[in-house]
Design a protein around this motif. Structure first.
Motif, PDB file in Angstrom:
ATOM      1  N   UNK A  53      65.543   8.313 -18.254  1.00 33.47           N
ATOM      2  CA  UNK A  53      65.992   8.747 -19.500  1.00 33.47           C
ATOM      3  C   UNK A  53      64.983   8.071 -20.835  1.00 33.47           C
ATOM      4  N   UNK A  54      65.009   6.919 -20.714  1.00 33.98           N
ATOM      5  CA  UNK A  54      64.131   6.181 -21.649  1.00 33.98           C
ATOM      6  C   UNK A  54      62.689   6.403 -21.632  1.00 33.98           C
ATOM      7  N   UNK A  55      62.286   6.650 -20.391  1.00 35.81           N
ATOM      8  CA  UNK A  55      60.754   7.034 -20.301  1.00 35.81           C
ATOM      9  C   UNK A  55      60.453   8.562 -20.820  1.00 35.81           C
ATOM     10  N   UNK A  56      61.611   9.644 -20.598  1.00 33.98           N
ATOM     11  CA  UNK A  56      61.431  10.700 -21.184  1.00 33.98           C
ATOM     12  C   UNK A  56      61.439  10.744 -22.627  1.00 33.98           C
ATOM     13  N   UNK A  57      62.156   9.774 -23.468  1.00 36.85           N
ATOM     14  CA  UNK A  57      62.206   9.880 -24.905  1.00 36.85           C
ATOM     15  C   UNK A  57      60.661   9.422 -25.432  1.00 36.85           C
TER      16      UNK A  57
END
Length: 246
Positions: A53-57
């Motif tokens: 999720x953090x990488x997608x942001x």
């Protein structure tokens, strides 16, 4: 391998792969929730889900400009219904990305003293409205396809044959409903891009609906819908002909 490499080299492709992994982890955690012997695995899956999720942001930082450019293009469409639906969808998608970027900046410490919950709710609202407008486009396109299909003489003959070949079914299913469903399925079968886009948007709809408390879904349903949507997104990147246009 060339296809996989091409997918990974695209920013959008990496986002889709991360998204599929994120929701696969969410679904797996739900399925393993009552397994006492899988606590360590569940903890690892939760950590991996958070990292995805953090990488997608991070991957989505430039998507606001992309959505604005897309809105400018859709404003030029001659079909007023498509123009309205797609422009509204792209504008709300841009607003969603703005909220998402602010949340990312807050998580990494670049922005402070903001109400994260409020920004998260606003992001979900924009995402929901964007999906609703995209689904409106899908319904409009499907209706045009059905009208076009219904005017075809050969198709009408095939539909009459379909309705007459199973009289026992006609006693259970209302003939107009059977004809409508046959017309719908045949229209979608001949235009898989529209069918895939509709399924994708319907799956995505569960995410903001659950987040906003409009319709609560369990984590398994959200994980499954997110995974199916992500896999469709990956397929449309690998096979551009399956991506609905405009």
């Amino acid at each position: 391998m060339d296809t996989v490499g091409s997918l990974i080299n695209q920013s959008q492709g990496r986002d889709r792969v991360f998204r599929a992994t994120q929701y696969a982890c969410a679904l797996s955690r739900y399925l393993l929730r009552n397994n006492s012997g899988s606590k360590d695995l569940v903890t690892k899956l939760k950590s991996l889900e958070a990292n995805m999720s953090a990488g997608r942001k991070l991957f989505r930082l430039g998507n606001t400009l992309n959505s604005i450019e897309a809105a400018k293009r859709t404003m030029q469409l001659s079909d007023r219904v498509l123009c309205l639906c797609l422009t509204a969808a792209n504008i709300n998608r841009a607003l969603y990305f703005i909220c998402d970027n602010v949340l990312w900046a807050t998580n990494v410490g670049l922005v402070r003293d903001i109400d994260k919950e409020r920004w998260s709710i606003n992001a979900s609202r924009c995402y929901l409205f964007s999906l609703v407008m995209n689904l409106s486009r899908d319904v409009y396109v499907i209706s045009l396809l059905m009208i076009q299909r219904a005017r075809d003489k050969r198709f009408r003959q095939n539909m009459d044959a379909h309705l007459n070949e199973s009289p026992q079914v006609a006693e259970v299913v209302i003939p107009p409903l059977d004809a409508f469903l046959y017309l719908l399925m045949e229209s979608l079968k001949s235009h898989p891009a529209v069918a895939l886009d509709t399924v994708k948007n319907l799956c995505d709809l569960s995410i903001p609906l659950d987040r906003l408390g409009i319709y609560h879904c369990n984590a398994g349903v959200v994980g499954l819908c997110g995974l199916v949507s992500s896999l469709i997104g990956i397929v449309t990147l690998i096979q551009p002909k399956l991506k609905v246009k405009p």
